[in-house]
Write an enzyme that holds these catalytic residues in place. Structure first.
Site, mmCIF file in Angstrom:
data_model
loop_
_atom_site.group_PDB
_atom_site.id
_atom_site.type_symbol
_atom_site.label_atom_id
_atom_site.label_comp_id
_atom_site.label_asym_id
_atom_site.label_seq_id
_atom_site.Cartn_x
_atom_site.Cartn_y
_atom_site.Cartn_z
ATOM 1 N N ASP A 183 0.808 -1.213 0.000
ATOM 2 C CA ASP A 183 0.000 0.000 0.000
ATOM 3 C C ASP A 183 0.845 1.269 0.000
ATOM 4 O O ASP A 183 1.892 1.335 0.643
ATOM 5 C CB ASP A 183 -0.906 0.027 1.234
ATOM 6 C CG ASP A 183 -1.939 -1.074 1.198
ATOM 7 O OD1 ASP A 183 -3.067 -0.797 0.785
ATOM 8 O OD2 ASP A 183 -1.595 -2.213 1.584
ATOM 9 N N LYS A 184 0.322 2.270 -0.681
ATOM 10 C CA LYS A 184 0.956 3.589 -0.652
ATOM 11 C C LYS A 184 0.758 4.238 0.716
ATOM 12 O O LYS A 184 1.694 4.800 1.292
ATOM 13 C CB LYS A 184 0.356 4.479 -1.748
ATOM 14 C CG LYS A 184 0.848 5.918 -1.729
ATOM 15 C CD LYS A 184 0.218 6.747 -2.838
ATOM 16 C CE LYS A 184 0.715 8.187 -2.797
ATOM 17 N NZ LYS A 184 0.127 9.008 -3.897
#
Length: 376
Positions: A72-73
């Protein structure tokens, strides 16, 4: 998505950020300490794995950079990336990237070279009532598992990655990594729709009496827009399925097995087709096997005509979600299991903290949505 539960959603706040969401990859095997590749252990935040690869491409050919999974960012993520051994990374200057360790290895990392991921999540605005409900639902999920939906990250910020895939016409070998990712989102979309259908059917099998279940038609649990319209008015079960339905109500697990489902030993192993439902239910509830669903594409297991009167219910449902997609077809666990689960409620702060391990391919956000019984 339907989660197979009938209670109202739990109330809490989950903020997707680097303080409240931490993920760490667990490698499938240790580095060999020799070879022409260098495996980097990297801590990143506020950038996606694709952004990280783009930055590393300033120091090594992009085609020679490998990774085991996408992270995930909006998280603090620890992940492994491989680059050619002679790559000079001394000039990397980015506050969102830190190389914590590096080891030589024989092979370039590839998707799936991953045992799983460890997670830490902090939930906020949790009152004492919802804390107790969280504990109960977490304990149930640890005992019985959870539906292995693809997480919302798969579909992009605007939930349209799978729609963008329709414009890609390149053969598989000529697709870029991002194009393959978009097409995989289309596979994920149909998988999620199929799993949603199976859970709706499972819920009906669990809550209705057997006589009522035998009267169910496909239109009672399948989205009419996604299934062959000629199938909607057909009965899902026949009288010979009574034994199957008795077993479904005997074994208290939210996902109900059907004869000829394709299962796989968990968390690794061979595929096999269910013949003896009672035997496989017993292995399912002890987390030794799990059912699988189709990821449509080339070279995937052939599916039969859903309208064939001789076809079994399992294949009839799956065939309805099998689509011609420009990707390699495969199968994915429909059900997953969590381990190493720990949690703590901090009442004064109204925080609920939990940590756990999920096998490769399972999403922490999907697990959390199942526990909540609603979208995050």
């Amino acid at each position: 998505m339907f989660y197979g539960k009938n209670h109202t959603p739990l109330n809490f706040v989950f903020t997707h950020n680097a303080k409240d969401f931490i993920v760490e990859e667990v490698p499938l095997y240790e580095s060999s300490l020799e070879g022409e590749h260098l495996v980097l252990f990297i801590r990143k935040k506020n950038i996606s794995t694709f952004d990280l690869l783009d930055k590393l491409a300033n120091f090594a050919p992009k085609k020679d950079i490998g990774y085991a999974g996408l992270k995930d960012k909006n998280a603090l993520a620890y992940q492994y990336i491989s680059v050619p051994f002679k790559t000079d990374l001394s000039l990397i200057e980015d506050e969102n990237i830190k190389i914590l360790d590096s080891k030589r290895h024989n092979n370039k990392l590839k998707i799936g070279h991953l045992k799983g991921n460890k997670f830490f999540i902090r939930l906020k605005k949790v009152d004492s009532l919802n804390a107790k409900r969280l504990m109960t639902e977490l304990d149930l999920a640890q005992k019985s598992g959870f539906p292995n939906y693809f997480g919302y990250q798969r579909f992009g910020n605007f939930n349209d990655n799978y729609k963008l895939a329709s414009s890609i016409k390149k053969p598989i070998k000529k697709q870029s990594k991002k194009e393959k990712f978009l097409i995989s989102a289309l596979q994920s979309f149909y998988f999620n729709k199929w799993l949603d259908t199976r859970l709706k059917l499972s819920n009906l099998m669990d809550t209705l009496d057997i006589a009522s279940v035998l009267k169910l038609k496909f239109q009672d649990f399948v989205d009419s827009e996604l299934i062959n319209p000629n199938l909607l008015d057909k009965l899902a079960f026949n009288k010979e399925d009574a034994v199957c339905l008795e077993l479904a109500q005997e074994f208290k697990i939210p996902y109900k097995l059907l004869k000829h489902d394709i299962c796989k030993h968990f968390p690794y192993g061979k595929y096999f087709e269910i013949e003896d439902l009672k035997v496989e239910y017993e292995r399912f509830i002890t987390q030794n096997i799990a059912p699988t669903g189709l990821l449509s594409g080339e070279s995937s297991k052939n599916t039969k005509d859903a309208l064939d009167p001789k076809i079994c219910l399992s294949n009839a449902i799956e065939s309805s979600f099998a689509k011609p997609i420009l990707a390699l077809g495969t199968r994915r666990y429909a059900w997953s299991f969590v381990s190493e689960l720990k949690y703590e409620y901090k009442e004064q702060l109204a925080h609920f903290e939990l940590s756990f391990f999920l096998p490769s391919g399972s999403y922490a956000t999907s697990f959390l949505e199942y526990v909540k019984n609603g979208q995050l």
